[in-house]
Motif scaffolding. Structure first.
Motif, short mmCIF file in Angstrom:
data_model
loop_
_atom_site.label_atom_id
_atom_site.label_comp_id
_atom_site.label_asym_id
_atom_site.label_seq_id
_atom_site.Cartn_x
_atom_site.Cartn_y
_atom_site.Cartn_z
N VAL A 179 0.85 -1.19 0.00
CA VAL A 179 0.00 0.00 0.00
C VAL A 179 0.88 1.24 0.00
N GLU A 180 0.77 2.04 -1.07
CA GLU A 180 1.54 3.28 -1.17
C GLU A 180 0.72 4.44 -0.61
N SER A 181 1.43 5.44 -0.13
CA SER A 181 0.80 6.67 0.31
C SER A 181 1.82 7.79 0.23
N GLY A 182 1.32 9.02 0.35
CA GLY A 182 2.22 10.16 0.40
C GLY A 182 2.27 10.99 -0.86
N GLY A 183 1.58 10.58 -1.90
CA GLY A 183 1.59 11.38 -3.11
C GLY A 183 0.80 12.66 -2.94
N GLY A 184 0.89 13.54 -3.93
CA GLY A 184 0.17 14.79 -3.86
C GLY A 184 0.66 15.78 -4.89
#
Length: 127
Positions: free
Chosen positions: A5-10
């Motif tokens: 699970v990836e996170s932190g983009g924006g």
């Protein structure tokens, strides 16, 4: 079955920073190689960086050397991609990938050498 699970983009302005995270559920990252890849619209998926969990050996694409850093946190069973000095050409969907590497220290830039993939996280760098 390991799930990533990836996170932190924006959205960030050119010159800014983001930190992506890749967490594993189902088991630990021990004995895995973990890589980050990205795919921009209309382009092929390309290698960004990789790390061998046990040995900490790393590999970077030339386009991100000196700007991106891949690291791991044993306690959190998470791999990070710290991205500094971001450029508009870094805009892409970023994917975390992993594969069992046994007891070796190898890392590889080939997407075909990874068999577990996350869903991706969008990174957009505005000029």
């Amino acid at each position: 079955q390991v799930q990533l699970v990836e996170s932190g983009g924006g959205l960030v302005q050119a010159g800014g920073s983001l930190r992506l995270s890749c967490a594993a559920s189902g088991r630990t990252f021990s004995n895995y190689r973990i890589g980050w890849f990205r795919q921009a619209p209309g382009k092929e998926r390309e290698f960004v960086a990789a790390i061998n969990w046990n040995f900490g050996s790393t590999l970077y694409a030339d386009s991100v050397k000196g700007r991106f850093t891949i690291s791991r946190d044993n306690a959190k069973n998470t791999v990070y991609l710290q991205m500094n000095s971001l450029k508009p050409e870094d805009t892409a969907v970023y994917y975390c990938a992993a594969r069992w590497s046994g007891f070796g220290s190898s890392v590889t830039p080939r997407a075909s050498d990874y068999d577990l993939w996350g869903q991706g996280t969008q990174v957009t760098v505005s000029s």
